[in-house]
Design a protein around this motif. Structure first.
Motif, PDB file in Angstrom:
ATOM      1  N   THR A   1       0.806  -1.121  -0.363  1.00  9.91           N
ATOM      2  CA  THR A   1       0.213  -0.431   0.278  1.00  9.91           C
ATOM      3  C   THR A   1       0.811   1.013  -0.070  1.00  9.91           C
ATOM      4  O   THR A   1       0.586   2.166  -0.885  1.00  9.91           O
ATOM      5  CB  THR A   1      -0.753  -0.206   0.583  1.00  9.91           C
TER       6      THR A   1
ATOM      7  N   SER B   1       0.790   3.654  -2.826  1.00  6.63           N
ATOM      8  CA  SER B   1       0.477   5.476  -3.086  1.00  6.63           C
ATOM      9  C   SER B   1       1.496   6.376  -3.516  1.00  6.63           C
ATOM     10  O   SER B   1       1.017   6.978  -4.476  1.00  6.63           O
ATOM     11  CB  SER B   1       0.155   5.323  -1.361  1.00  6.63           C
TER      12      SER B   1
ATOM     13  N   THR C   1       1.319   6.039  -7.671  1.00  2.00           N
ATOM     14  CA  THR C   1       0.207   6.671  -7.731  1.00  2.00           C
ATOM     15  C   THR C   1      -0.620   7.946  -7.291  1.00  2.00           C
ATOM     16  O   THR C   1      -1.297   9.050  -7.999  1.00  2.00           O
ATOM     17  CB  THR C   1      -1.340   5.353  -7.490  1.00  2.00           C
TER      18      THR C   1
ATOM     19  N   LEU D   1      -1.699   8.823  -4.702  1.00  4.29           N
ATOM     20  CA  LEU D   1      -3.462   8.816  -3.696  1.00  4.29           C
ATOM     21  C   LEU D   1      -2.946   7.849  -2.274  1.00  4.29           C
ATOM     22  O   LEU D   1      -1.109   7.730  -2.130  1.00  4.29           O
ATOM     23  CB  LEU D   1      -3.936   7.386  -4.095  1.00  4.29           C
TER      24      LEU D   1
ATOM     25  N   LEU E   1      -6.501   4.840  -0.165  1.00  7.43           N
ATOM     26  CA  LEU E   1      -6.042   3.909  -1.384  1.00  7.43           C
ATOM     27  C   LEU E   1      -7.112   2.276  -0.102  1.00  7.43           C
ATOM     28  O   LEU E   1      -8.194   1.593  -0.895  1.00  7.43           O
ATOM     29  CB  LEU E   1      -4.795   2.886  -0.861  1.00  7.43           C
TER      30      LEU E   1
ATOM     31  N   TYR F   1     -11.169   3.206  -1.015  1.00 11.44           N
ATOM     32  CA  TYR F   1     -11.471   2.577  -2.159  1.00 11.44           C
ATOM     33  C   TYR F   1     -11.755   1.125  -2.264  1.00 11.44           C
ATOM     34  O   TYR F   1     -12.257   0.859  -2.996  1.00 11.44           O
ATOM     35  CB  TYR F   1     -10.505   2.792  -3.337  1.00 11.44           C
TER      36      TYR F   1
ATOM     37  N   LEU G   1     -11.758   0.248  -5.839  1.00 14.32           N
ATOM     38  CA  LEU G   1     -10.434  -0.393  -5.979  1.00 14.32           C
ATOM     39  C   LEU G   1      -9.689  -1.517  -5.315  1.00 14.32           C
ATOM     40  O   LEU G   1      -9.291  -0.837  -4.129  1.00 14.32           O
ATOM     41  CB  LEU G   1      -8.987   0.977  -5.953  1.00 14.32           C
TER      42      LEU G   1
ATOM     43  N   TYR H   1      -0.743  -3.933  -4.257  1.00 13.89           N
ATOM     44  CA  TYR H   1      -1.909  -3.909  -5.269  1.00 13.89           C
ATOM     45  C   TYR H   1      -0.914  -4.249  -6.709  1.00 13.89           C
ATOM     46  O   TYR H   1       0.304  -4.437  -7.080  1.00 13.89           O
ATOM     47  CB  TYR H   1      -1.704  -2.421  -6.050  1.00 13.89           C
TER      48      TYR H   1
ATOM     49  N   ASP I   1      -4.064  -3.163 -11.638  1.00 12.89           N
ATOM     50  CA  ASP I   1      -5.115  -2.252 -10.238  1.00 12.89           C
ATOM     51  C   ASP I   1      -3.841  -0.794 -10.294  1.00 12.89           C
ATOM     52  O   ASP I   1      -4.516   0.631 -10.427  1.00 12.89           O
ATOM     53  CB  ASP I   1      -4.572  -2.727  -9.029  1.00 12.89           C
TER      54      ASP I   1
ATOM     55  N   ALA J   1      -5.890   2.714 -11.001  1.00 13.74           N
ATOM     56  CA  ALA J   1      -5.892   4.051  -9.792  1.00 13.74           C
ATOM     57  C   ALA J   1      -6.151   5.368 -10.661  1.00 13.74           C
ATOM     58  O   ALA J   1      -6.693   6.410 -10.732  1.00 13.74           O
ATOM     59  CB  ALA J   1      -4.590   3.174  -9.435  1.00 13.74           C
ATOM     60  N   GLN J   2      -5.556   4.812 -12.322  1.00 14.62           N
ATOM     61  CA  GLN J   2      -5.466   5.983 -12.940  1.00 14.62           C
ATOM     62  C   GLN J   2      -6.243   6.934 -13.425  1.00 14.62           C
ATOM     63  O   GLN J   2      -6.455   7.548 -13.899  1.00 14.62           O
ATOM     64  CB  GLN J   2      -4.303   5.667 -14.637  1.00 14.62           C
TER      65      GLN J   2
ATOM     66  N   THR K   1      -8.509   8.581 -10.512  1.00 14.44           N
ATOM     67  CA  THR K   1      -7.825   9.731 -10.489  1.00 14.44           C
ATOM     68  C   THR K   1      -7.964  10.847 -11.650  1.00 14.44           C
ATOM     69  O   THR K   1      -8.686  11.841 -11.530  1.00 14.44           O
ATOM     70  CB  THR K   1      -5.896   9.248 -10.573  1.00 14.44           C
TER      71      THR K   1
END
Length: 159
Positions: A23, A27, A30, A32, A37, A40, A46, A59, A63, A67-68, A71
């Motif tokens: 994670t 993070s 991405t 995020l 995360l 989501y 996600l 991830y 994934d 995530a893209q 976003t």
């Protein structure tokens, strides 16, 4: 005990070989937050590729692509419920929704320009008279609230 240790070693090997990210790593990759995360995941938007028995999330590349998308959809103004609807429905009219979002953004820009004019006029009025026209500023705020809520209603009706 040895069986559990062996499973952990195999999972660690799978994580490394399959290019899975923790994670914290995901993070950073991405942009995020870890909390986002987790949220989501809780909301089913996600879901990580793998969770171990301790609850650690890992991830995958897929994934990352999801995530893209999330976003990007957030950037153009969709909220998380709308994004979930878009992602979960393969027949979703994404083009129609993007057009609706583009119109909403255009209207938002027009509203912001109107607001800017009123604020600039208020500055001019204040520098001359020393007073602010609060009623006029209040009307601008009401206009912003109305236009934003109208978009949400229109999107919900179409989708």
């Amino acid at each position: 005990m040895i069986a559990i240790l062996l499973i952990e070693i195999l999972l660690t090997k799978e994580i490394v070989m399959n290019n899975l990210w923790s994670t914290a790593e995901f993070s950073k990759l991405t942009g995020l937050s870890i909390r986002a995360l987790h949220y989501y995941d809780e909301e089913g938007v996600l879901i990580p590729h793998h969770k171990n028995e301790k609850g650690f999330r890992y991830y995958s590349h897929e994934d990352f692509l999801l995530a893209q998308k999330i976003t990007t959809l957030k950037y153009v103004g969709f909220n998380l419920n709308q994004i979930k609807k878009i992602l979960l429905n393969p027949d979703f009219d994404l083009l129609g929704s993007l057009r609706l979002q583009a119109n909403a953004l255009r209207e938002g820009v027009a509203q912001m320009n109107k607001g800017l004019i009123v604020v600039e006029e208020s500055i001019k009025h204040y520098t001359i008279s020393g007073e602010i026209d609060w009623q006029r500023l209040s009307r601008v705020l009401k206009t912003f609230k109305i236009s934003h809520s109208d978009f949400g209603k229109e999107w919900a009706e179409r989708n």
